[in-house]
Motif scaffolding. Structure first.
Motif, PDB file in Angstrom:
ATOM      1  N   PRO A   1      -1.175   9.653   3.301  1.00 14.57           N
ATOM      2  CA  PRO A   1      -2.427   9.813   2.550  1.00 14.57           C
ATOM      3  C   PRO A   1      -2.959   8.498   1.975  1.00 14.57           C
ATOM      4  N   SER A   2      -2.145   7.451   1.982  1.00 14.62           N
ATOM      5  CA  SER A   2      -2.567   6.179   1.395  1.00 14.62           C
ATOM      6  C   SER A   2      -3.101   5.195   2.423  1.00 14.62           C
TER       7      SER A   2
ATOM      8  N   ILE B   1       9.500   0.318   5.574  1.00 10.55           N
ATOM      9  CA  ILE B   1       8.518  -0.496   4.829  1.00 10.55           C
ATOM     10  C   ILE B   1       9.227  -1.196   3.652  1.00 10.55           C
TER      11      ILE B   1
ATOM     12  N   PHE C   1       5.438  11.569   2.043  1.00  7.84           N
ATOM     13  CA  PHE C   1       4.716  12.542   2.883  1.00  7.84           C
ATOM     14  C   PHE C   1       4.930  12.284   4.383  1.00  7.84           C
ATOM     15  N   CYS C   2       5.308  11.046   4.714  1.00  8.56           N
ATOM     16  CA  CYS C   2       5.467  10.691   6.133  1.00  8.56           C
ATOM     17  C   CYS C   2       6.813  11.107   6.707  1.00  8.56           C
TER      18      CYS C   2
ATOM     19  N   VAL D   1      -1.544   3.629   4.859  1.00 12.35           N
ATOM     20  CA  VAL D   1      -0.677   2.481   5.151  1.00 12.35           C
ATOM     21  C   VAL D   1      -0.754   2.162   6.642  1.00 12.35           C
TER      22      VAL D   1
ATOM     23  N   HIS E   1       0.826  -1.219   0.000  1.00 14.17           N
ATOM     24  CA  HIS E   1       0.000   0.000   0.000  1.00 14.17           C
ATOM     25  C   HIS E   1       0.858   1.267   0.000  1.00 14.17           C
ATOM     26  N   CYS E   2       2.134   1.124   0.321  1.00 14.87           N
ATOM     27  CA  CYS E   2       3.026   2.297   0.336  1.00 14.87           C
ATOM     28  C   CYS E   2       3.395   2.660  -1.099  1.00 14.87           C
ATOM     29  N   ILE E   3       3.099   3.916  -1.466  1.00 13.04           N
ATOM     30  CA  ILE E   3       3.409   4.360  -2.837  1.00 13.04           C
ATOM     31  C   ILE E   3       4.700   5.178  -2.877  1.00 13.04           C
TER      32      ILE E   3
HETATM   33  S1  SF4 Z   1       3.262   8.619   3.362  1.00 14.28           S
HETATM   34 FE1  SF4 Z   1       2.458   6.501   3.288  1.00 14.28          FE
HETATM   35  S2  SF4 Z   1       2.517   5.944   1.129  1.00 14.28           S
HETATM   36 FE2  SF4 Z   1       3.798   7.775   1.350  1.00 14.28          FE
HETATM   37  S3  SF4 Z   1       5.907   6.925   1.692  1.00 14.28           S
HETATM   38 FE3  SF4 Z   1       5.007   7.236   3.713  1.00 14.28          FE
HETATM   39  S4  SF4 Z   1       4.066   5.248   4.247  1.00 14.28           S
HETATM   40 FE4  SF4 Z   1       4.453   5.244   2.029  1.00 14.28          FE
END
Ligand code: SF4
Ligand code: SF4
Length: 403
Positions: free
Chosen positions: A73-74, A38, A16-17, A76, A10-12
């Motif tokens: 935003p996804s 991840i 943003f994190c 995860v 699910h991590c794209i």
């Molecule tokens: S914000 Fe979510 S989708 Fe984006 S890199 Fe971090 S864990 Fe992955």
């Protein structure tokens, strides 16, 4: 049951994190970021990296604070990824010293014995040979014994509203020994809004083990707790780490979901049941206060507003919002024992933010944060006092902070 490999997909990799992650902002290393971790887990699941040699260290350095989940935003589920990966690693090679440490902290008898021993030693610090073994450090891992304040005087039942319901209250393990007064304040506040506590056999909820990869032992403890609090009464929790795990028992065993739906944090429960109104008629506190979000309350349970609304309802109190209020203080369960340098850096960062508010009191909703920030207060001259939110709210009814 969730699938670890699937969760990582699910991590794209948007990043943003990154800025929300305390270990990334302290180290500037991609491998100490949520995205990096991840990626490591996914690579290990696919057999491209080795769990012990390539992944373990970076997961050990993760606080498990879940600030990355709030930022993502996804959607995860980083907390689940971390717990499942730690379980995978520790099942392959059980970390004996870490398990002994968990046992010593989640067993009230052993913790009481450590406190008694510590009170006899110079500096009154909790001796912990296991901690020394794990971290290889000495002075840093000896925790000061939390200050024990006098118990509350009992209240006159005639001054209380009629009882309109019952709840269970988790007394757990560490909180019961380190801060028994917090449970007392919690019971009194529940009574102030018309609820009595139904007594139940108490024990550890399993969260400390589950967060640290010792899932089988954690689930055993959790099942015991579920059976001792059977029925449909709300289960009130005043420890953020415990509440976050208990809400998600359904991810761990059959029958856990229905129990999880009954779990509520004390601040939510009191707000929903009218404590803000009752506080308006309390004596109040002429002080400035700030609030530290325990990670497992803010990020894992999404409880931000209720404690603030209650504290703001205290007459005469000036509430000062703290910068980075929801950034981890470094306590993080056993993290301040296993990773003392990073934990200490985060504590000093937290302390600078506390001091910048000019507040005389900082409130929080988790025993680990409470003890850890109180240690900083002690080291920085005791100008600021640390209380559980429940203690601060009860102080408003008594018109003074505990001596
Ligand atoms: S914000 Fe979510 S989708 Fe984006 S890199 Fe971090 S864990 Fe992955
Ligand atoms: S849980 Fe906290 S320390 Fe771990 S990756 Fe997420 S934000 Fe960083």
């Amino acid at each position: 049951m969730k699938d670890l490999g699937e969760l990582t997909t699910h991590c794209i990799r948007c990043g943003f994190c990154l800025e929300s992650c305390p270990t990334f902002t302290e180290t500037a290393s991609e491998l100490e970021s949520p995205r990096g971790r991840i990626y490591l887990v996914r690579s290990a699941v696919e057999g491209k990296l080795r769990w012990q040699e390539d992944v373990r260290e970076h997961l050990d350095r993760c606080l498990g604070c879940r600030a990355c989940e709030t930022a993502c935003p996804s959607g995860v589920e980083y907390g689940s990824i971390l717990e499942m990966a730690r379980h995978r690693i520790d099942t392959e090679r059980p970390p004996i010293a870490k398990r002994l440490l968990l046992k010593s902290l989640t067993s009230p008898g052993a913790l009481r014995m450590s406190l008694k021993l510590g009170s006899l030693l110079p500096g009154k610090r909790i001796p912990d040979a296991v901690s020394h073994l794990i971290s290889g450090h000495s002075a840093e891992v000896n925790r000061p014994i939390p200050q024990q304040l006098a118990p509350y005087t009992t209240l006159d039942e005639a001054d209380m509203p009629p009882v309109r319901g019952e709840v269970f209250l988790l007394e757990g393990c560490a909180m019961r020994v380190l801060f028994p007064r917090v449970h007392q304040a919690t019971r009194i506040l529940l009574r102030r809004v018309g609820f009595a506590v139904r007594e139940a056999k108490q024990g550890c909820c399993g969260s400390m083990d589950i967060h640290n990869g010792n899932v089988d032992e954690g689930v055993r403890l959790a099942r015991d707790l579920v059976s001792s609090m059977a029925g449909d009464l709300p289960v009130v929790v005043n420890s953020a780490g415990c509440g976050s795990t208990m809400r998600h028992y359904g991810d761990l065993f059959d029958g856990g979901a229905a129990f999880g739906d009954r779990v509520t944090d004390i601040s939510e429960f009191l707000l929903e049941n009218g404590l803000a109104g009752a506080l308006q008629y309390s004596l109040g506190l002429p002080i400035a206060a700030t609030y530290h979000d325990a990670c497992h309350l803010a990020h894992a349970q999404k409880v931000w507003q209720a404690p603030r609304d209650l504290i703001r309802s205290i007459p005469q109190l000036r509430f000062e919002e703290m910068a980075e209020a929801d950034t981890c203080c470094g306590s993080a369960g056993i993290y301040n024992v296993t990773q003392p340098e990073l934990a200490r850096a985060l504590l000093e960062r937290k302390w600078r933010n506390v001091e910048a508010t000019g507040a005389a009191v900082v409130a929080t909703g988790n025993p680990g944060c409470h003890a850890w920030i109180a240690q900083a207060a002690e080291e920085h001259g005791r100008a600021v006092r640390v209380f559980h939110t429940a203690e601060l709210l009860e102080a408003s009814f008594r018109g003074e902070l505990p001596a």
